[in-house]
Design a protein around this motif. Structure first.
Motif, PDB file in Angstrom:
ATOM      1  N   MET A  75       2.283 -12.594   4.305  1.00 42.03           N
ATOM      2  CA  MET A  75       1.337 -12.036   3.344  1.00 42.03           C
ATOM      3  C   MET A  75      -0.063 -12.595   3.558  1.00 42.03           C
ATOM      4  SD  MET A  75       3.771 -11.999  -0.055  1.00 42.03           S
ATOM      5  CE  MET A  75       2.715 -10.946  -1.060  1.00 42.03           C
ATOM      6  N   LEU A  76      -0.152 -13.865   3.891  1.00 41.34           N
ATOM      7  CA  LEU A  76      -1.463 -14.477   4.104  1.00 41.34           C
ATOM      8  C   LEU A  76      -2.159 -13.900   5.331  1.00 41.34           C
ATOM      9  CD1 LEU A  76      -0.602 -18.210   3.304  1.00 41.34           C
ATOM     10  CD2 LEU A  76      -1.875 -16.605   1.867  1.00 41.34           C
ATOM     11  N   THR A  77      -1.385 -13.580   6.378  1.00 40.73           N
ATOM     12  CA  THR A  77      -2.018 -13.017   7.573  1.00 40.73           C
ATOM     13  C   THR A  77      -2.630 -11.652   7.290  1.00 40.73           C
ATOM     14  OG1 THR A  77       0.040 -11.986   8.366  1.00 40.73           O
ATOM     15  CG2 THR A  77      -0.439 -14.234   9.110  1.00 40.73           C
ATOM     16  N   ARG A  78      -2.076 -10.917   6.324  1.00 44.35           N
ATOM     17  CA  ARG A  78      -2.653  -9.607   5.986  1.00 44.35           C
ATOM     18  C   ARG A  78      -4.016  -9.764   5.314  1.00 44.35           C
ATOM     19  NH1 ARG A  78       0.142  -5.754   8.894  1.00 44.35           N
ATOM     20  NH2 ARG A  78       2.225  -6.640   9.169  1.00 44.35           N
ATOM     21  N   LEU A  79      -4.265 -10.938   4.715  1.00 42.38           N
ATOM     22  CA  LEU A  79      -5.594 -11.211   4.155  1.00 42.38           C
ATOM     23  C   LEU A  79      -6.593 -11.608   5.240  1.00 42.38           C
ATOM     24  CD1 LEU A  79      -4.875 -13.183   0.848  1.00 42.38           C
ATOM     25  CD2 LEU A  79      -5.763 -10.870   1.066  1.00 42.38           C
ATOM     26  N   GLY A  80      -6.146 -11.586   6.499  1.00 43.48           N
ATOM     27  CA  GLY A  80      -7.064 -11.877   7.598  1.00 43.48           C
ATOM     28  C   GLY A  80      -8.187 -10.876   7.699  1.00 43.48           C
ATOM     29  N   GLU A  81      -7.954  -9.659   7.202  1.00 41.36           N
ATOM     30  CA  GLU A  81      -9.029  -8.665   7.131  1.00 41.36           C
ATOM     31  C   GLU A  81      -9.826  -8.918   5.851  1.00 41.36           C
ATOM     32  OE1 GLU A  81      -9.889  -6.603   9.332  1.00 41.36           O
ATOM     33  OE2 GLU A  81      -8.139  -6.150  10.582  1.00 41.36           O
ATOM     34  N   PRO A  82     -11.129  -9.114   5.947  1.00 39.90           N
ATOM     35  CA  PRO A  82     -11.919  -9.460   4.749  1.00 39.90           C
ATOM     36  C   PRO A  82     -11.941  -8.385   3.683  1.00 39.90           C
ATOM     37  CG  PRO A  82     -13.345  -9.001   6.640  1.00 39.90           C
ATOM     38  CD  PRO A  82     -11.953  -9.074   7.165  1.00 39.90           C
ATOM     39  N   ASP A  83     -11.627  -7.130   4.052  1.00 40.97           N
ATOM     40  CA  ASP A  83     -11.682  -6.068   3.047  1.00 40.97           C
ATOM     41  C   ASP A  83     -10.339  -5.869   2.343  1.00 40.97           C
ATOM     42  OD1 ASP A  83     -10.419  -4.975   5.326  1.00 40.97           O
ATOM     43  OD2 ASP A  83     -10.906  -2.949   4.656  1.00 40.97           O
ATOM     44  N   VAL A  84      -9.318  -6.655   2.671  1.00 43.93           N
ATOM     45  CA  VAL A  84      -8.040  -6.580   1.962  1.00 43.93           C
ATOM     46  C   VAL A  84      -8.136  -7.436   0.707  1.00 43.93           C
ATOM     47  CG1 VAL A  84      -5.583  -7.115   2.043  1.00 43.93           C
ATOM     48  CG2 VAL A  84      -6.698  -6.103   4.034  1.00 43.93           C
ATOM     49  N   GLY A  85      -7.925  -6.821  -0.445  1.00 43.96           N
ATOM     50  CA  GLY A  85      -8.075  -7.530  -1.707  1.00 43.96           C
ATOM     51  C   GLY A  85      -6.786  -8.111  -2.237  1.00 43.96           C
ATOM     52  N   ALA A  86      -5.661  -7.463  -1.951  1.00 44.75           N
ATOM     53  CA  ALA A  86      -4.364  -7.954  -2.427  1.00 44.75           C
ATOM     54  C   ALA A  86      -3.284  -7.491  -1.468  1.00 44.75           C
ATOM     55  CB  ALA A  86      -4.070  -7.455  -3.836  1.00 44.75           C
ATOM     56  N   VAL A  87      -2.245  -8.311  -1.352  1.00 42.50           N
ATOM     57  CA  VAL A  87      -1.106  -8.001  -0.493  1.00 42.50           C
ATOM     58  C   VAL A  87       0.161  -8.118  -1.336  1.00 42.50           C
ATOM     59  CG1 VAL A  87       0.188  -8.624   1.576  1.00 42.50           C
ATOM     60  CG2 VAL A  87      -2.304  -8.891   1.537  1.00 42.50           C
ATOM     61  N   GLY A  88       1.031  -7.129  -1.227  1.00 40.58           N
ATOM     62  CA  GLY A  88       2.297  -7.133  -1.949  1.00 40.58           C
ATOM     63  C   GLY A  88       3.468  -7.217  -0.991  1.00 40.58           C
ATOM     64  N   ALA A  89       4.645  -7.519  -1.535  1.00 41.95           N
ATOM     65  CA  ALA A  89       5.861  -7.697  -0.745  1.00 41.95           C
ATOM     66  C   ALA A  89       6.889  -6.633  -1.088  1.00 41.95           C
ATOM     67  CB  ALA A  89       6.445  -9.088  -1.002  1.00 41.95           C
ATOM     68  N   LEU A  90       7.865  -6.472  -0.207  1.00 42.01           N
ATOM     69  CA  LEU A  90       9.023  -5.616  -0.464  1.00 42.01           C
ATOM     70  C   LEU A  90      10.014  -6.416  -1.296  1.00 42.01           C
ATOM     71  CD1 LEU A  90      10.640  -2.993   0.081  1.00 42.01           C
ATOM     72  CD2 LEU A  90      11.557  -4.122   2.117  1.00 42.01           C
ATOM     73  N   LEU A  91      10.291  -5.958  -2.515  1.00 42.43           N
ATOM     74  CA  LEU A  91      11.183  -6.670  -3.424  1.00 42.43           C
ATOM     75  C   LEU A  91      12.470  -5.871  -3.609  1.00 42.43           C
ATOM     76  CD1 LEU A  91       8.632  -7.802  -6.183  1.00 42.43           C
ATOM     77  CD2 LEU A  91       9.277  -8.970  -4.069  1.00 42.43           C
ATOM     78  N   THR A  92      13.583  -6.584  -3.656  1.00 37.48           N
ATOM     79  CA  THR A  92      14.874  -5.929  -3.862  1.00 37.48           C
ATOM     80  C   THR A  92      15.576  -6.545  -5.064  1.00 37.48           C
ATOM     81  OG1 THR A  92      16.273  -7.427  -2.556  1.00 37.48           O
ATOM     82  CG2 THR A  92      15.061  -5.720  -1.358  1.00 37.48           C
ATOM     83  N   TRP A  93      16.515  -5.776  -5.613  1.00 33.74           N
ATOM     84  CA  TRP A  93      17.427  -6.323  -6.597  1.00 33.74           C
ATOM     85  C   TRP A  93      18.404  -7.259  -5.895  1.00 33.74           C
ATOM     86  CZ3 TRP A  93      16.484  -5.454 -11.595  1.00 33.74           C
ATOM     87  CH2 TRP A  93      15.761  -4.311 -11.965  1.00 33.74           C
ATOM     88  N   PRO A  94      19.151  -8.069  -6.631  1.00 29.85           N
ATOM     89  CA  PRO A  94      20.139  -8.939  -5.979  1.00 29.85           C
ATOM     90  C   PRO A  94      21.139  -8.186  -5.114  1.00 29.85           C
ATOM     91  CG  PRO A  94      19.754  -9.682  -8.224  1.00 29.85           C
ATOM     92  CD  PRO A  94      18.995  -8.396  -8.075  1.00 29.85           C
ATOM     93  N   GLY A  95      21.403  -6.911  -5.406  1.00 34.38           N
ATOM     94  CA  GLY A  95      22.329  -6.121  -4.597  1.00 34.38           C
ATOM     95  C   GLY A  95      21.694  -5.450  -3.405  1.00 34.38           C
ATOM     96  N   ASP A  96      20.412  -5.789  -3.084  1.00 38.29           N
ATOM     97  CA  ASP A  96      19.669  -5.294  -1.916  1.00 38.29           C
ATOM     98  C   ASP A  96      19.153  -3.866  -2.076  1.00 38.29           C
ATOM     99  OD1 ASP A  96      18.524  -6.159   0.500  1.00 38.29           O
ATOM    100  OD2 ASP A  96      19.952  -4.980   1.671  1.00 38.29           O
ATOM    101  N   VAL A  97      19.242  -3.287  -3.269  1.00 36.56           N
ATOM    102  CA  VAL A  97      18.567  -2.021  -3.540  1.00 36.56           C
ATOM    103  C   VAL A  97      17.093  -2.318  -3.793  1.00 36.56           C
ATOM    104  CG1 VAL A  97      18.385  -0.084  -5.157  1.00 36.56           C
ATOM    105  CG2 VAL A  97      20.626  -0.924  -4.457  1.00 36.56           C
ATOM    106  N   VAL A  98      16.211  -1.488  -3.263  1.00 36.70           N
ATOM    107  CA  VAL A  98      14.772  -1.727  -3.396  1.00 36.70           C
ATOM    108  C   VAL A  98      14.358  -1.655  -4.862  1.00 36.70           C
ATOM    109  CG1 VAL A  98      12.469  -0.834  -2.845  1.00 36.70           C
ATOM    110  CG2 VAL A  98      14.241  -0.881  -1.087  1.00 36.70           C
TER     111      VAL A  98
END
Length: 784
Positions: free
Chosen positions: A591-614
């Motif tokens: 996630m931090l490497t995506r902030l390497g571009e100065p115009d990126v304001g926020a970076v989000g992640a892929l989150l899943t439920w405990p059963g691996d459903v998105v």
């Protein structure tokens, strides 16, 4: 003599009821109530513990016990009660609100265990608007269901997908269940109210039903056709916003015929068409001969698929098309729509500031079915990792010549991204044309991936970024992973919490490797924890090098993060929920490497439920004039619509359950709005305000974590919290207006009901050329 007339006290007639009350092992209180003298009546039920009203419920849910009493079977109710409350109580009872009439028999919680039963819901059916339905059934195997509308069988429904349920909304423990998604026939869009039921193949009716009404092309369109009701059109537009309609993606060919693109305005522009590659050239030339726009010249550059020769291209343009101000570049094998060149010319006429443009495409499968390749407005991150818009695009002659002379590109991916070599990623002058320009042939993803990898590497090097570019395996398009250098900046992970120490302990344990790898700090924000075990745990954190900050008062997620940010001097903030679990040690670095571009304001992640459903694959605006998480109908190893879960891409917003942002950017826009969005939607509003000042929002699927959503504070759909959520949603609608219904990261041809990317909008949104430009907020005074 004065007569005194005394009014007789009105007698309240209590109905003669048939009812039941039951309690499940998971704390689900359910039952039904039916008045045989007034079968149309529906009642509000009060649930009491030891004589005190704890919850209320409206008895209008499906109840199989009512099938012999009430044809609609909708006299049931179900609510979930905290197990700890049940253990502390002696008696459970229910009654009609205001009347006091008992419902079922009271339950002795101390002595009687015969009432216990597994009352967890076994299925659910939800009307999404129009002719679209969604639901689930608790089954380990694929189940085939029959949809019955007003007694007539209208559709076969296969529950082949998965979804995650549990908690306040569905009752019972969290679990994965079989999911289904279907549409009923278009003839039922007749403006009449219909009743839909489901039954199994053996004829057994399942406890799920819904009532729906649908209008052909929406209520606003129906009002226009009827005529004479112009004053009601505003009401119709609002209805269509809140209850949009859709059709399944596999009906795309029929949908195209029903909603054809408008004929473009005639244009005098001369276009030059360059065809890259040898295989399929004749097919592309044949589609050019049928173009409605006649002012064009075409040339083919022989070679491998997608490849070009810069010298040959310049020679062709100078010799054969010296007066062509705009160049169309396409891969061989593409079949252009009849109006493709006319639409391109008209778009440049109406947008004279446009540098380049690209459009949607179609794809023809081996079985002859047509599918839509519906793209977003310009997405730089997705261009680098997927090259999605480089298979057919148009560009100004001057810009093309400058790029060729400087970059000497040898394929279409490099030709397109070389336009950005000297300027950077935030281009607001690249147009997207919704609606297919052409049908695309099948790609050799291995060859295309190698070309894309080299093109992205060369482009980033031209911008002075020495990134690591790795070829990946795409499902439909090529795919590469970009990993920019990690800058040395101070990072603090902010974790708000209140009691629930088991969640916090697990969170801290699992994120520790990633935090250590990035030399980050952790700040735990304690919001009035009171349990002794939590207080002991928090007091011990300093010994482990973890800071704590105590903030008193009602739960206000925005305020907790704002005050934490104000106390820090870190360069980067990672906002993290206490119900997050990490499954790798590189998610934070990614996630931090995506902030390497100065115009990126926020970076989000892929989150899943405990059963691996998105649970979160980015936020899409405009779903039912609200917001929705993308890809919640899929497992995390699913490629997603057009491979979006395989590559990093832009979104209009991401969830703050796991969000990385610069502290300077956070403070510059005033952090999260704690006055208007105390609990929900503060992350969406924050991301939109970042975009308003020219920042991009990126979601990376390479940062993958587990999120037990709302495990700490509970669901926003609980009865006692629904009004607060609706208030905050209305504030979001008021602040962002039409931009909330016009997401540049989402295609206007796709559905705005249910889960994003699951259908076709009926009718489609505006299909005019569009830029990916910052939204503008409306002023929203406090108190409104």
């Amino acid at each position: 003599m004065t007569r005194v007339i005394r009014a007789r006290k009105a007698q309240i007639t209590k109905p003669k009821l048939i009812s039941r009350l039951a309690l499940g092992d998971d704390g689900t209180v359910s039952g039904f109530v039916f008045d045989p003298d007034a079968p149309e009546h529906r009642f509000t039920i009060e649930i009491l513990l030891d004589g005190l009203v704890l919850k209320t419920a409206y008895a209008a849910a499906f109840a199989p016990e009512c099938s012999e009493l009430d044809r609609s079977n909708t006299c049931g109710f179900a609510v979930s009660i905290d197990i700890e409350l049940l253990h502390a109580a002696r008696h459970l009872s229910a009654r009609l609100a205001n009347l006091g009439t008992p419902v079922g028999n009271p339950i002795d919680l101390e002595n009687d265990t015969t009432f216990r039963a597994d009352l967890r819901p076994t299925c659910k059916l939800r009307w999404l608007g129009g002719l679209h339905f969604q639901g689930w059934i608790d089954s380990e195997i694929v189940v085939t269901l029959e949809a019955i509308v007003d007694g007539e069988s209208v559709a076969q429904v296969r529950a082949t997908a998965w979804t995650h349920i549990g908690g306040d909304a569905e009752g019972g423990a969290s679990r994965n269940v079989r999911a289904f998604d279907f549409h009923v026939p278009q003839r039922l869009a007749d403006g009449r109210v219909h009743r839909i039921l489901l039954r199994k193949e053996d004829g057994e009716q399942i406890p799920a039903a819904a009532t729906f009404v649908a209008f052909p092309d929406g209520l606003a369109g129906m009002i226009d056709v009827i005529g004479g009701y112009a004053a009601e059109r505003l009401r119709g537009k609002l209805y269509d916003r809140l209850i949009p309609a859709s059709l399944p993606l596999h009906d795309y060919a029929d949908w195209r015929e029903r909603f054809p693109l408008p004929e473009p305005q005639p244009s005098p522009l001369r276009l030059a068409v360059v065809i890259a590659g040898s295989s399929g050239t004749q097919q592309t030339l044949a589609s050019l001969e049928a173009q409605s726009h006649e002012n064009w010249t075409a040339g083919a550059i022989d070679g491998q698929p997608l490849s070009i020769d810069s010298d040959a291209m310049l020679e062709f343009l100078e010799d054969a098309a010296p007066d062509a101000d705009y160049i169309v570049a396409t891969m061989a094998g593409v079949s252009l729509e009849r109006t493709a060149l006319a639409r391109i010319a008209a778009a440049f006429d109406s947008h004279p500031d446009a540098l380049a443009l690209y459009g949607d495409l179609d794809f023809l499968t081996d079985d002859g079915r047509l599918w839509p390749l519906a793209f977003p407005a310009f997405d730089y991150e997705r261009l680098l990792e997927q090259g999605y818009c480089a298979h057919l695009f148009a560009v100004r002659r001057k810009a093309l010549f400058a790029a060729i002379e400087t970059a000497r590109p040898n394929n279409l991916y490099r030709l397109f991204n070389s336009l950005l070599d000297q300027i950077g990623p935030l281009r607001t002058d690249i147009l997207h044309l919704p609606g297919a320009l052409a049908t695309m042939p099948k790609l050799d993803r291995t060859t295309a991936g190698a070309l894309l990898s080299a093109a992205s590497q060369s482009h980033l090097r031209a911008r002075g970024i020495h990134a690591n570019v790795t070829q990946r395996t795409g499902n439909f398009f090529p795919a590469v992973r970009i990993k920019r250098p990690l800058s040395k900046q101070r990072v603090t992970v902010i974790i708000p919490t209140r009691d629930r120490v088991s969640l916090l302990r697990r969170c801290l344990e699992t994120i520790a490797p990633a935090v250590e790898r990035c030399h980050a700090d952790i700040l735990v924000v304690d919001n009035d924890s009171a349990q002794p075990q939590t207080i002991d745990f928090l007091s011990d954190l300093s010994r482990r090098g973890i800071r704590t900050l105590r903030i008193e008062g009602p739960f206000n997620f925005a305020r907790l993060n704002n005050q934490a940010a104000a106390t820090l001097d870190s360069d980067i903030l990672c906002l993290l929920n206490n119900d997050i679990e990490a499954s790798s040690d590189d998610w934070l670095e990614e996630m931090l490497t995506r902030l390497g571009e100065p115009d990126v304001g926020a970076v989000g992640a892929l989150l899943t439920w405990p059963g691996d459903v998105v649970q979160h694959g980015g936020v899409v605006l405009g779903m039912n004039f609200s917001v929705a998480h993308a890809f919640t109908d899929r497992f995390s190893d699913d490629p997603g619509f057009l491979d979006q879960l395989l590559v990093a891409h832009e979104c209009s917003a991401v969830t703050a359950a796991c969000l990385v942002t610069r502290r300077n950017d956070y403070l510059a826009v005033g952090g999260m709005d704690e006055d208007r969005f105390a609990v929900a939607l503060n992350d969406v509003d924050y991301c939109l305000r970042l975009r308003e000042v020219g920042k991009r929002i990126v979601l990376t699927p390479y940062a993958k974590l587990i999120h037990a959503e709302s495990a700490s504070r509970g669901s926003d759909h609980r009865a006692d919290r629904r009004s607060r959520f609706e208030h905050e949603l209305n504030l979001l609608r008021a602040r962002w207006g039409e931009r909330l219904n016009d997401d540049p990261a989402y295609n206007p041809q796709l559905s705005r009901d249910g889960v994003p990317y699951s259908g076709l909008a009926w009718p489609p949104g505006r299909r005019t050329p569009r830029y990916n430009r910052p939204p503008v907020a409306h002023d929203l005074p406090l108190g409104f």
